[in-house]
Motif scaffolding. Structure first.
Motif, PDB file in Angstrom:
ATOM      1  N   VAL A   1       0.848  -1.198   0.000  1.00 22.08           N
ATOM      2  CA  VAL A   1       0.000   0.000   0.000  1.00 22.08           C
ATOM      3  C   VAL A   1       0.880   1.242   0.000  1.00 22.08           C
ATOM      4  O   VAL A   1       0.812   2.079  -0.895  1.00 22.08           O
ATOM      5  CB  VAL A   1      -0.942  -0.006   1.224  1.00 22.08           C
ATOM      6  CG1 VAL A   1      -1.749   1.287   1.288  1.00 22.08           C
ATOM      7  CG2 VAL A   1      -1.866  -1.208   1.167  1.00 22.08           C
ATOM      8  N   SER A   2       1.697   1.369   1.019  1.00 23.64           N
ATOM      9  CA  SER A   2       2.617   2.494   1.169  1.00 23.64           C
ATOM     10  C   SER A   2       3.346   2.312   2.481  1.00 23.64           C
ATOM     11  O   SER A   2       2.717   2.184   3.534  1.00 23.64           O
ATOM     12  CB  SER A   2       1.860   3.829   1.174  1.00 23.64           C
ATOM     13  OG  SER A   2       2.627   4.856   1.765  1.00 23.64           O
ATOM     14  N   ASN A   3       4.676   2.302   2.444  1.00 21.91           N
ATOM     15  CA  ASN A   3       5.432   2.198   3.689  1.00 21.91           C
ATOM     16  C   ASN A   3       5.147   3.373   4.616  1.00 21.91           C
ATOM     17  O   ASN A   3       5.089   3.215   5.839  1.00 21.91           O
ATOM     18  CB  ASN A   3       6.932   2.109   3.395  1.00 21.91           C
ATOM     19  CG  ASN A   3       7.340   0.737   2.895  1.00 21.91           C
ATOM     20  OD1 ASN A   3       6.700  -0.267   3.186  1.00 21.91           O
ATOM     21  ND2 ASN A   3       8.412   0.686   2.121  1.00 21.91           N
ATOM     22  N   THR A   4       4.967   4.549   4.041  1.00 17.27           N
ATOM     23  CA  THR A   4       4.662   5.719   4.855  1.00 17.27           C
ATOM     24  C   THR A   4       3.335   5.544   5.574  1.00 17.27           C
ATOM     25  O   THR A   4       3.197   5.863   6.763  1.00 17.27           O
ATOM     26  CB  THR A   4       4.611   6.985   3.975  1.00 17.27           C
ATOM     27  OG1 THR A   4       5.880   7.152   3.331  1.00 17.27           O
ATOM     28  CG2 THR A   4       4.294   8.217   4.801  1.00 17.27           C
ATOM     29  N   PHE A   5       2.337   5.029   4.858  1.00 14.08           N
ATOM     30  CA  PHE A   5       1.040   4.765   5.483  1.00 14.08           C
ATOM     31  C   PHE A   5       1.192   3.780   6.628  1.00 14.08           C
ATOM     32  O   PHE A   5       0.639   3.985   7.717  1.00 14.08           O
ATOM     33  CB  PHE A   5       0.074   4.211   4.427  1.00 14.08           C
ATOM     34  CG  PHE A   5      -1.253   3.767   4.980  1.00 14.08           C
ATOM     35  CD1 PHE A   5      -2.246   4.688   5.271  1.00 14.08           C
ATOM     36  CD2 PHE A   5      -1.506   2.420   5.211  1.00 14.08           C
ATOM     37  CE1 PHE A   5      -3.469   4.277   5.780  1.00 14.08           C
ATOM     38  CE2 PHE A   5      -2.728   1.997   5.716  1.00 14.08           C
ATOM     39  CZ  PHE A   5      -3.711   2.932   6.001  1.00 14.08           C
ATOM     40  N   TYR A   6       1.930   2.709   6.414  1.00 13.02           N
ATOM     41  CA  TYR A   6       2.118   1.722   7.472  1.00 13.02           C
ATOM     42  C   TYR A   6       2.867   2.312   8.669  1.00 13.02           C
ATOM     43  O   TYR A   6       2.608   1.933   9.820  1.00 13.02           O
ATOM     44  CB  TYR A   6       2.865   0.510   6.927  1.00 13.02           C
ATOM     45  CG  TYR A   6       1.977  -0.508   6.253  1.00 13.02           C
ATOM     46  CD1 TYR A   6       1.117  -1.307   6.995  1.00 13.02           C
ATOM     47  CD2 TYR A   6       1.994  -0.679   4.873  1.00 13.02           C
ATOM     48  CE1 TYR A   6       0.307  -2.252   6.388  1.00 13.02           C
ATOM     49  CE2 TYR A   6       1.186  -1.617   4.253  1.00 13.02           C
ATOM     50  CZ  TYR A   6       0.340  -2.400   5.014  1.00 13.02           C
ATOM     51  OH  TYR A   6      -0.484  -3.330   4.402  1.00 13.02           O
ATOM     52  N   GLU A   7       3.782   3.216   8.439  1.00 14.32           N
ATOM     53  CA  GLU A   7       4.490   3.850   9.546  1.00 14.32           C
ATOM     54  C   GLU A   7       3.527   4.609  10.440  1.00 14.32           C
ATOM     55  O   GLU A   7       3.661   4.600  11.672  1.00 14.32           O
ATOM     56  CB  GLU A   7       5.575   4.790   9.001  1.00 14.32           C
ATOM     57  CG  GLU A   7       6.781   4.068   8.421  1.00 14.32           C
ATOM     58  CD  GLU A   7       7.760   5.009   7.739  1.00 14.32           C
ATOM     59  OE1 GLU A   7       7.400   6.191   7.565  1.00 14.32           O
ATOM     60  OE2 GLU A   7       8.855   4.571   7.379  1.00 14.32           O
TER      61      GLU A   7
END
Length: 448
Positions: free
Chosen positions: A172-178
């Motif tokens: 999805v997005s590493n930033t979102f998961y962070e």
């Protein structure tokens, strides 16, 4: 999240619900919902046709905004229609944040029981809705194809199809998961040492628990299959373990490799992009599988545990940590919403079936425990993170995807709390040719 019960043919119909033939006034959408819910609505419902139902002063509400939403609700089986209408923006929720609609889902699950009306009333409902709204419409673009359409990428749980499923959910997005997972970047059940512990403390404690159960010592070799962003790999490497992780997510691989470099763990930690079945090395001292078995497929459990056993040295330990059902007879495939929006091809079964599969390939099961309540707390904290970073999350992945995550995590929390699903850790050992299991202590050696 709701149940559906059939009425007896002679049951009395709610006021205004009796069929009057083709010349009777059409039912409003609110009247239709009241009929299906037997007049027991735990929240306020409003619709684009101007009708409403439920307590006027209810703190929670649902608003049906468009005819397309009616089509989604009428044609989607189970929870799929509701999810489609909500994700597409044709259904709005009130009284809760979209990043954590837990209280609304709890109200629906606790009080809303759909009934099947008399056939005459069903005909009246169909006439009122209109046949055009009973025809399927295109789902939101965030939805994965139906199971039968996925065959284009291979048989279920083939390497190619598994890669597609992992990509759908984890890239999805590493930033979102962070933002959602927090600094630990750990997307599996935490283990809370006490009720006041933070999410990060609980995730650290989970890695500590796995590490101790596997009796890892400096210089040992660990294989972590389905390693995510490398949390277990890095935890072990910091303690002198030569740890190898593998994941089918390219974004996870890139993030994990950078984190390994940033911590200066290159000499001990490695995360590879690929299928766990392509790991060629053997004689690992331990194998951890944290949150992967859900993607394997129940029919493949035997081959899965046989492969992991083949990677271990005699006396080596295996820990499997995964979501389970509370029994072993339920259909393994996930429901409509989870299968189409969250975990395509995901399958769950009970811990008994998992233990049987491990034993049948020659592993000796030493211990198992259920962390169900811990996962409810984990999801609570993930939802809180999503709410806190809602605007950034929407900007990063779009409103529909952010709504999918809020709905999925809040619904999963409710399922864990109500014992609809569980989380089990199973610890096993590979005996040697004579049944020996090395110098393992007689009693559990880890701190709970």
């Amino acid at each position: 999240m709701t149940t559906f019960k059939e009425r007896t043919p002679d049951a009395a119909e709610p006021d205004g619900a009796a069929a009057q033939g083709e010349h009777a006034p059409k039912l409003t959408l609110a009247q239709i919902l009241e009929i299906l819910a037997g007049g027991r609505l735990p929240l306020r419902f409003t619709a684009y046709d101007g009708s409403s139902a439920g307590p006027p002063d209810a703190a929670l509400g649902i608003e049906l905004k468009s005819p397309r939403g009616t089509s989604y609700l009428a044609t989607g089986r189970g929870d799929l229609g509701l999810a489609r209408a909500y994700i597409a923006g044709d259904l709005e929720i009130h009284g809760v944040h979209p990043g954590d609609p837990y209280e609304l889902l709890k109200a629906l699950a606790g009080d809303l029981v759909f009934t099947l009306p008399h056939p005459r009333v069903i005909a009246d409902i169909v006439r009122s809705i209109g046949v055009s709204h009973l025809l399927p419409v295109a789902p939101p673009p965030e939805e994965a194809p139906a199971r039968w359409r996925r065959a284009a990428s291979g048989l279920r749980h083939s390497k190619g199809r598994d890669a597609d499923a992992i990509h759908h959910h984890y890239d999805v997005s590493n930033t979102f998961y962070e933002w959602v997972l927090g600094p630990s970047m750990t997307y599996t059940c935490a283990c809370y040492p006490d009720a006041e512990a933070s999410l990060d403390e609980a995730q650290e404690n989970k890695y500590r628990l796995v590490f101790e159960k596997l009796r890892l010592q400096p210089g040992d070799r660990l294989l972590d299959v389905g390693c995510g962003w490398g949390g277990m790999v890095r935890y072990a490497a910091r303690r002198g373990i030569r740890a190898t992780g593998v994941t089918l997510s390219r974004e996870q691989t890139a993030w994990a490799q950078q984190a390994i470099a940033d911590e200066g763990l290159d000499g001990l930690a490695e995360v590879r992009y690929g299928d766990y079945r392509d790991i060629g090395e053997t004689r690992f001292d331990a194998v951890s599988s944290i949150g992967l078995l859900e993607h394997i497929g129940v029919r493949n459990y035997g081959a899965y545990f046989a492969f992991l056993q083949s990677r271990l040295r005699p006396g080596g330990l295996l820990l499997n940590h995964c979501i389970t059902r509370p029994e072993n007879t339920h259909k393994a495939a996930a429901g409509g919403f989870i299968d189409r929006y969250v975990f395509p091809d995901g399958e769950l079964t009970g811990s008994g079936r998992i233990i049987t599969a491990a034993q049948d390939v020659g592993l000796e099961v030493l211990h198992e425990e259920n962390l169900r309540r811990h996962y409810a707390l984990t999801l609570r904290d993930w939802c809180a993170n999503l709410v806190a970073h809602w605007d950034e999350a929407v900007a990063e992945v779009g409103l529909p995807t952010a709504k999918v995550w809020g709905l999925y995590m809040a619904g999963s929390r409710l399922a864990f709390e109500s014992n609809g699903i569980q989380l089990h850790q199973v610890l096993a050992v590979k005996p040697d040719a004579k049944g020996g299991i090395g110098d393992l202590p007689l009693r559990p050696w880890w701190t709970p």
